[in-house]
Every structure is written in structure tokens, then in C-alpha cells.
Design an enzyme around this catalytic site. Sequence first.
Site, PDB file in Angstrom:
ATOM      1  CG  ASP A   1      -1.945  -1.175   1.198  1.00 56.88           C
ATOM      2  OD1 ASP A   1      -2.196  -1.520   0.210  1.00 56.88           O
ATOM      3  OD2 ASP A   1      -2.802  -1.236   2.107  1.00 56.88           O
ATOM      4  CG  MET A   2       1.809   5.509  -1.951  1.00 54.73           C
ATOM      5  SD  MET A   2       3.533   5.151  -1.841  1.00 54.73           S
ATOM      6  CE  MET A   2       3.872   4.477  -3.417  1.00 54.73           C
TER       7      MET A   2
ATOM      8  NE  ARG B   1      -4.922  -1.639  -4.127  1.00 53.22           N
ATOM      9  CZ  ARG B   1      -4.535  -1.990  -2.928  1.00 53.22           C
ATOM     10  NH1 ARG B   1      -4.116  -1.158  -2.093  1.00 53.22           N
ATOM     11  NH2 ARG B   1      -4.604  -3.299  -2.469  1.00 53.22           N
TER      12      ARG B   1
ATOM     13  CE  LYS C   1     -11.566   9.469  -7.365  1.00 55.71           C
ATOM     14  NZ  LYS C   1     -12.862  10.200  -7.297  1.00 55.71           N
TER      15      LYS C   1
ATOM     16  CE  LYS D   1     -15.472  14.081  -5.928  1.00 56.35           C
ATOM     17  NZ  LYS D   1     -14.488  12.754  -6.063  1.00 56.35           N
TER      18      LYS D   1
ATOM     19  CG  HIS E   1     -15.470   2.965  -3.293  1.00 61.86           C
ATOM     20  ND1 HIS E   1     -14.363   3.745  -2.544  1.00 61.86           N
ATOM     21  CD2 HIS E   1     -15.385   1.691  -2.933  1.00 61.86           C
ATOM     22  CE1 HIS E   1     -13.979   2.851  -1.923  1.00 61.86           C
ATOM     23  NE2 HIS E   1     -14.322   1.670  -2.069  1.00 61.86           N
TER      24      HIS E   1
ATOM     25  NE  ARG F   1      -5.725   5.531   5.785  1.00 64.85           N
ATOM     26  CZ  ARG F   1      -4.935   5.060   6.740  1.00 64.85           C
ATOM     27  NH1 ARG F   1      -4.280   5.505   7.655  1.00 64.85           N
ATOM     28  NH2 ARG F   1      -4.837   3.551   6.649  1.00 64.85           N
ATOM     29  NE  ARG F   2     -11.227   4.266   3.649  1.00 63.84           N
ATOM     30  CZ  ARG F   2      -9.899   4.085   3.912  1.00 63.84           C
ATOM     31  NH1 ARG F   2      -9.567   3.236   4.585  1.00 63.84           N
ATOM     32  NH2 ARG F   2      -9.363   4.880   2.988  1.00 63.84           N
TER      33      ARG F   2
HETATM   34  P1  FDA Z   1     -14.473   9.507  -4.090  1.00 60.95           P
HETATM   35  O1  FDA Z   1     -13.686   9.859  -2.612  1.00 60.95           O
HETATM   36  O2  FDA Z   1     -14.551  10.499  -4.970  1.00 60.95           O
HETATM   37  O3  FDA Z   1     -15.928   8.611  -3.550  1.00 60.95           O
HETATM   38  C1  FDA Z   1     -16.716   8.550  -4.647  1.00 60.95           C
HETATM   39  C2  FDA Z   1     -17.974   7.833  -3.975  1.00 60.95           C
HETATM   40  O4  FDA Z   1     -17.584   6.626  -3.414  1.00 60.95           O
HETATM   41  C3  FDA Z   1     -18.458   8.560  -2.746  1.00 60.95           C
HETATM   42  O5  FDA Z   1     -19.488   9.775  -3.610  1.00 60.95           O
HETATM   43  C4  FDA Z   1     -19.267   7.602  -2.066  1.00 60.95           C
HETATM   44  O6  FDA Z   1     -20.345   7.132  -2.655  1.00 60.95           O
HETATM   45  C5  FDA Z   1     -18.278   6.257  -2.170  1.00 60.95           C
HETATM   46  N1  FDA Z   1     -17.314   6.471  -1.022  1.00 60.95           N
HETATM   47  C6  FDA Z   1     -15.891   6.895  -1.217  1.00 60.95           C
HETATM   48  N2  FDA Z   1     -15.389   6.724   0.207  1.00 60.95           N
HETATM   49  C7  FDA Z   1     -16.534   6.196   0.948  1.00 60.95           C
HETATM   50  C8  FDA Z   1     -16.298   6.078   2.373  1.00 60.95           C
HETATM   51  N3  FDA Z   1     -15.455   6.096   3.253  1.00 60.95           N
HETATM   52  N4  FDA Z   1     -17.876   5.606   3.030  1.00 60.95           N
HETATM   53  C9  FDA Z   1     -18.586   5.334   2.306  1.00 60.95           C
HETATM   54  N5  FDA Z   1     -18.760   5.695   1.037  1.00 60.95           N
HETATM   55  C10 FDA Z   1     -17.489   6.088   0.243  1.00 60.95           C
HETATM   56  N6  FDA Z   1      -5.409   5.141  -0.448  1.00 60.95           N
HETATM   57  C11 FDA Z   1      -3.983   5.321  -0.246  1.00 60.95           C
HETATM   58  O7  FDA Z   1      -3.688   6.590  -0.157  1.00 60.95           O
HETATM   59  N7  FDA Z   1      -3.159   4.466  -0.345  1.00 60.95           N
HETATM   60  C12 FDA Z   1      -3.638   3.360  -0.483  1.00 60.95           C
HETATM   61  O8  FDA Z   1      -2.925   2.139  -0.588  1.00 60.95           O
HETATM   62  C13 FDA Z   1      -4.854   2.721  -0.838  1.00 60.95           C
HETATM   63  N8  FDA Z   1      -5.363   1.753  -1.023  1.00 60.95           N
HETATM   64  C14 FDA Z   1      -6.749   1.398  -1.401  1.00 60.95           C
HETATM   65  C15 FDA Z   1      -7.094   0.284  -1.822  1.00 60.95           C
HETATM   66  C16 FDA Z   1      -8.410  -0.124  -2.477  1.00 60.95           C
HETATM   67  C17 FDA Z   1      -9.002  -1.124  -2.892  1.00 60.95           C
HETATM   68  C18 FDA Z   1      -9.122   1.065  -2.684  1.00 60.95           C
HETATM   69  C19 FDA Z   1     -10.627   1.161  -3.345  1.00 60.95           C
HETATM   70  C20 FDA Z   1      -8.804   2.365  -2.093  1.00 60.95           C
HETATM   71  C21 FDA Z   1      -7.627   2.504  -1.478  1.00 60.95           C
HETATM   72  N9  FDA Z   1      -7.109   3.574  -1.000  1.00 60.95           N
HETATM   73  C22 FDA Z   1      -5.797   3.802  -0.771  1.00 60.95           C
HETATM   74  C23 FDA Z   1      -8.163   4.950  -0.592  1.00 60.95           C
HETATM   75  C24 FDA Z   1      -8.384   5.694  -1.793  1.00 60.95           C
HETATM   76  O9  FDA Z   1      -7.169   6.558  -1.912  1.00 60.95           O
HETATM   77  C25 FDA Z   1      -9.657   6.703  -1.493  1.00 60.95           C
HETATM   78  O10 FDA Z   1      -9.343   7.463  -0.334  1.00 60.95           O
HETATM   79  C26 FDA Z   1     -10.935   6.030  -1.541  1.00 60.95           C
HETATM   80  O11 FDA Z   1     -11.047   4.839  -2.273  1.00 60.95           O
HETATM   81  C27 FDA Z   1     -12.000   6.963  -1.689  1.00 60.95           C
HETATM   82  O12 FDA Z   1     -11.937   7.324  -2.994  1.00 60.95           O
HETATM   83  P2  FDA Z   1     -13.086   7.176  -4.272  1.00 60.95           P
HETATM   84  O13 FDA Z   1     -12.141   6.551  -5.318  1.00 60.95           O
HETATM   85  O14 FDA Z   1     -13.880   6.064  -3.781  1.00 60.95           O
HETATM   86  O15 FDA Z   1     -13.664   8.518  -4.778  1.00 60.95           O
END
Ligand code: FDA
Length: 304
Positions: free
Chosen positions: A131-132, A181, A184, A198, A224, A285-286
Site C-alpha cells: 500500500d502507499m 493499483r 485517489k 477534487k 468507488h 480515513r474512511r
Molecule cells: P471519492 O472519494 O470521490 O468517492 C466516490 C464515491 O464513493 C462517494 O461519493 C461515495 O459514494 C463512495 N465512497 C467513497 N469513500 C467512501 C467511504 N469511506 N464511505 C462510504 N462511501 C464512500 N489510499 C491510499 O492513500 N493508499 C492506498 O494504498 C490505498 N489503497 C486502496 C485500496 C483500495 C482497494 C481502494 C478502493 C482504495 C484505497 N485507498 C488507498 C483509498 C483511496 O485513496 C480513497 O481514499 C478512497 O478510495 C475514496 O476515494 P474514491 O476513489 O472512492 O472516490
Amino acid sequence: MPLRQTLLYMSRQPALRRMVETSFASRALAHRFVAGATLKEALTVCRRIRGEGISATLDYLGENVTSLDQATACRDTYLRVLGAMREAGLEPNVSLKLTQFGLDLSEADCEANVAALVRTAAGMGGFVRIDMESSAYTDRTLGIVSRLHAKYGACGTVIQSYLRRSERDIAALIPQKLRVRLCKGAYLEPPEVAFEAKQEVDQSYFRLACTLLQEAHYPAIATHDERMIQKVQQFAAENRIARDQFEFQMLYGIRRDLQSKLVAEGYRLRLYIPFGEAWYPYFMRRLAERPANLLFLIRNLLHD
Ligand code: FDA
């Protein structure tokens, strides 16, 4: 300070950590994002989602350990996780953080710990995703993963689209055939290092996703963001990139509706499944990603 920044700052405060970890409401909400405290519970989730056509990567929660003994213990837990996944007939696939393997204490010891895991994964046809974490670790993470990949294969890393440097990093990783992988980015970063708006993060995400889909070996599109997923699907279709040339990835407990939709449409999907007791920073973070989660928590804390 905006809400996201405040929550990410709070994710690093030990006193708050104790308060949140002992609150019934936060434990209940954390359960939505974490498969359970034990490996057994995590494996149950892996088997269940496999029945739905979804694969898994297991994350044993923990980061920024403060002794090399803790780092060795994490390595041993991860070795058990790989073995248990294989015994359960699952693909041995794990995700880890280098600060959990001792990066803050000794880069050499950290690399040796991860090497033991990657070597084992290579021997069983498995995979280790590194992971990063925050940008303070990016160079060291890329260095370690490149060396381990050259030696054993069986490992890959993560690139964050909010970092201004990511285009250059991807250009360096592609010739190594190192699996990336794309996400964002989830940490608190200064504006010199990361895009703040954003829209800029999303534009960067799509640009990098297109590069990875066209040039990289089996990228993972981790998001997501439904609109982004649609754009990626359209780009892949227009450029004749087959559905088995990449996978989507999502976090356990987020957008289950979208997960089912992707699988029904014939796309590959892997869920990132965290388990263990050290859930506080992951959980914060979530919360930072979605204020609605925070409102739910506050409402319930008031009734604790
Ligand atoms: P965005 O934040 O724009 O969200 C899009 C939509 O997704 C939202 O409108 C909502 O519907 C849904 N959503 C997103 N987050 C949610 C939440 N917490 N609860 C409920 N709904 C939510 N980051 C990092 O810095 N290092 C890493 O190694 C990783 N590894 C990683 C693995 C995997 C498999 C995923 C999916 C994500 C990561 N991340 C990560 C986290 C990533 O950087 C980011 O913070 C989250 O995925 C949220 O960004 P989205 O791309 O989902 O888009």
C-alpha cells in the site's frame, strides 16, 4: 480547517484514538469497514464473497509500529495469512503497509521483513500489494517494491492520483512490469505535493488510469466513484482492452450495490478486506472520505 483535513489530523492523535476505540458507536460503525478482529472472521468474508464472484486481498490492520519486535510479529502474522488463504483454497493475496513492517525504524529491516513475505507468496503463486502511505514514504516505498519485484516478482504497489509526482512514478513503473493499483489518495498532504481540488484529483485519476490500461501490466482501478468507473469502462471498450486485462478494486463495506453491478457486467472485482484490532487510523480515513459516515457516528455517540 476543512472537515477532511481535521479528520485526517485526528487519525494521528493517540488520546482521541483511545476514546474512539472504546466507544460502542464507533466500534459498531467500524464493523461496517472491517471484517472482524480475527483471521478466521476475515477468511469467512473471503469465502462468502468468492461465492459472489469477487476476489479478495487481506489487510492485517496496523501501521507505524514502534519496535522491530512488533514489525517481526506483523510479518509472522502475514505469513500465517498467506498460508491460511492457500489452505482455504483462496488465492493468497495480501496488502500491507511498510510502516507496519518497521519502515520508521530501519529501512533494511523493513525490506528484509517484506522480502520474507514476497518470497513466500512467490513460492505459492500468491501476491503482495504494498500500500502507499503518506508522501513522506513514497520514495522509500517505490525503492523497496522495485527491488523486491526485480528479485521475486509477486509484488506490486499503489499510486495515488492526488500526488503531483504520480505521472512520473507511473512512467518509471511501467517498464518494470510492476502491477499498479491506482487510487485517489487518503492522507493529509500539503498543496505543493498534492492537488487540493477534487476536480484536479479526478482529472489526474482518469489520465493515469488511461495510461495504465494502455501500457501497464494488469492494473487495478481502485475507486468507488461510479462516474469514474463508467469512464474507465468506456475507455477500455473503445480501446479494445479486454475485461481480463485489468481489475476493479473496492474497499470492504463500501458501495455494495456497485460491487454487484460490476460483477454482473462481467468485470473482475477484488475487495480490500481489513481485519484486526488496530482499526482506528483506517476507520478515520474512511470517515474523512464521506461526511455522512461522521454524522452517523456523532448521532450514535450522543446515545452511547
Ligand atoms: P471519492 O472519494 O470521490 O468517492 C466516490 C464515491 O464513493 C462517494 O461519493 C461515495 O459514494 C463512495 N465512497 C467513497 N469513500 C467512501 C467511504 N469511506 N464511505 C462510504 N462511501 C464512500 N489510499 C491510499 O492513500 N493508499 C492506498 O494504498 C490505498 N489503497 C486502496 C485500496 C483500495 C482497494 C481502494 C478502493 C482504495 C484505497 N485507498 C488507498 C483509498 C483511496 O485513496 C480513497 O481514499 C478512497 O478510495 C475514496 O476515494 P474514491 O476513489 O472512492 O472516490
